[in-house]
Motif scaffolding. Sequence first.
Motif, PDB file in Angstrom:
ATOM      1  N   LEU A  45     -29.384 -14.383  31.491  1.00  0.00           N
ATOM      2  CA  LEU A  45     -28.995 -13.189  30.796  1.00  0.00           C
ATOM      3  C   LEU A  45     -28.427 -13.472  29.361  1.00  0.00           C
ATOM      4  N   CYS A  46     -29.130 -12.877  28.457  1.00  0.00           N
ATOM      5  CA  CYS A  46     -28.557 -12.986  27.132  1.00  0.00           C
ATOM      6  C   CYS A  46     -27.685 -11.771  26.724  1.00  0.00           C
ATOM      7  N   THR A  47     -26.375 -12.211  26.443  1.00  0.00           N
ATOM      8  CA  THR A  47     -25.462 -11.313  26.406  1.00  0.00           C
ATOM      9  C   THR A  47     -25.344 -10.397  25.046  1.00  0.00           C
ATOM     10  N   HIS A  48     -26.365 -10.628  24.428  1.00  0.00           N
ATOM     11  CA  HIS A  48     -26.397  -9.699  23.128  1.00  0.00           C
ATOM     12  C   HIS A  48     -26.950  -8.339  23.865  1.00  0.00           C
ATOM     13  N   ARG A  49     -28.355  -8.366  24.279  1.00  0.00           N
ATOM     14  CA  ARG A  49     -28.938  -7.098  24.843  1.00  0.00           C
ATOM     15  C   ARG A  49     -29.560  -7.132  26.181  1.00  0.00           C
ATOM     16  N   TYR A 107     -35.616 -12.576  22.724  1.00  0.00           N
ATOM     17  CA  TYR A 107     -35.835 -11.039  22.104  1.00  0.00           C
ATOM     18  C   TYR A 107     -35.255 -10.910  20.651  1.00  0.00           C
ATOM     19  N   HIS A 108     -34.033 -11.459  20.281  1.00  0.00           N
ATOM     20  CA  HIS A 108     -33.767 -11.327  18.656  1.00  0.00           C
ATOM     21  C   HIS A 108     -33.620 -12.619  18.121  1.00  0.00           C
ATOM     22  N   GLY A 109     -33.726 -13.857  19.064  1.00  0.00           N
ATOM     23  CA  GLY A 109     -33.629 -15.120  18.508  1.00  0.00           C
ATOM     24  C   GLY A 109     -32.103 -15.769  18.591  1.00  0.00           C
TER      25      GLY A 109
HETATM   26  S1  FES Z   1     -31.098  -9.884  23.688  1.00  0.00           S
HETATM   27 FE1  FES Z   1     -30.784 -12.119  23.153  1.00  0.00          FE
HETATM   28  S2  FES Z   1     -30.915 -12.104  21.248  1.00  0.00           S
HETATM   29 FE2  FES Z   1     -30.965  -9.938  21.353  1.00  0.00          FE
END
Ligand code: FES
Length: 423
Positions: free
Chosen positions: A65-69, A87-89
Motif C-alpha cells: 500500500l503506497c501511503t500517498h494515495r 500510480y504517481h511514481g
Molecule cells: S499512490 Fe503511490 S505515488 Fe501516489
Amino acid sequence: MSQAMKQQVLSKDSDDQLSNGLYGWYAVCVSSTLVNDFLYFFSMYNEPLILYRDKYSRAVCIKDLCTHRAASFQGGEIKSGEIICPYHGAKFSSDKTSKDPDRICCNQIVDPTYNTYARNIQLHQYPCVEKDGYIYIYYTGNPSTNVHDIPIHSTLEELEFTPISYGFRTSEYVYEEALLDFRCDWSRIVENHLDILHIFWMHGNSLPGNVVNRKTIKSFNHKITKTSNYIKCTYTHKDNENTEFITQVFVPPGRIYMYRGSPETARYIQVLDHIPLANNRARVMVRHYRKFIKNSTLCKLILFSLRQRSIFYSIFSEDYLALKAQTFNEQMGYMTNKNMKLLAEDKAINWYWKWYESCLKNDSPWDRHKLSPNTNTLYDDSPMTYPPENLRLERLVNYRFKIRLILRILILVGLLLFVYTIL
Ligand code: FES
Ligand SMILES: [Fe+2]
C-alpha cells in the motif's frame, strides 16, 4: 484402550497452553527466491504484503500500500533497492545514514517541490529477519511505519523456532525444498502434517522404499512432550517400544519438524512451514534436510533433487484430495470436533485444535482483514507457484526426470559398449 478411555486421555491432557498464538514469527519465503530488485507479493490473513531487498540487500516486508494515495505496488518497479509506486511514481527507500534509519521514506514524488514533505510519506512494515536461508516476518496484523514500534515478544531463538535453535546442526545437512499453494483452509494443512496414519495409507505408493505403505500401517505408542514453545510427539512401534517411527514437533504458529532420533543424530529433517495467505488459501514451504548423498555432483548425476521434487509434488497432490473436501464450504462451514472421532494417534491433532480454537478467540486474525464475497481477487493468481489442482508442474518435473534418466542410462550403456569393444 477403549474409545471412552482414549477420549478421557485426550481431554485431560488438553489443558496445557502454548505461549504463542497466531501472531508471531512465520517463515514466509526462502532466501534464494528473494533476489535483488524483485518484488515478492504475498498475503497474510488476507492482508496484502510485499517482500524485497533494500539497497543494503536486507530483506524487508511492507504492506502492499503506497501511503500517498493507497495504491498497490503491483505493476511498480524496484531499482537498486528503491521501490517505485506505479500510480504517481513515488520512490521509497530506507537509509542507514538518515535520522530515520528504521523507516522506509519517500525520497521523491512528482517534482522537487515536494521532496521535503515526501519524507513524511512512509511505508508500513513488519519486522523481517533472514536466517538459515529463510525469510521470517513477525506478523501482528498491524504494521507500523517504524518497524521498532512493533513489540516483539520473543526472538526466534527464544521460541526454539529455527532448526539451529531447536538443536539441528544445519551445516551437516544439504536440502531440497518446494513451495506449494493450496485452495484450502490453513489450519487444515497444519493438521494434515500432524496426521501420522495417513502417511501409510495415502502416501504409501509415492514414498520411496517399502517401510511405509498400506501393508505396514498399524497403530503406534506415542510420547508427548509439551513446553510453552512447542508440542513434541514421538511415535514408537507397539511391538518394540525402543524403535521410533518418527518424531514431530509443532512450533506455533506455523512450523512443523519431522525427524527420527535426536536433533543431533537425525539422518533427515523435514521442515514444513504453513503460511495463512487468505481465506481458503494456504501456502506450504517444505524443506527436506538430509545427511546422506551430500556430494552435489553425485546428486546431479543420479537426479536426486529432481526425484525429491517429484516426490513432494505427488505427496501434496494426494493430500489435496482430502484437504479440498475437508475445508470450508458454504453449506457445512468449517468442520468441528463434532464431525469426527479421533484415535489415540490423533492426540497431537486434538491439542493443535484446542490451541487453534483458543487463538481464534484471543487473536482473531481473520477478522482483522475481512474478505467478503465481493472482494476482488487480485492476489489469487500472482503467488500461485504450484497449486496442486493444476498438475502441469508435477507432470513437467516427472517428464524431465524420465527424459534425463533415459539419457543417463543410454550414456552408461554407450560407455560400457565402448569399453567392451576396446577390450
Ligand atoms: S499512490 Fe503511490 S505515488 Fe501516489
Ligand atoms: Fe500428507
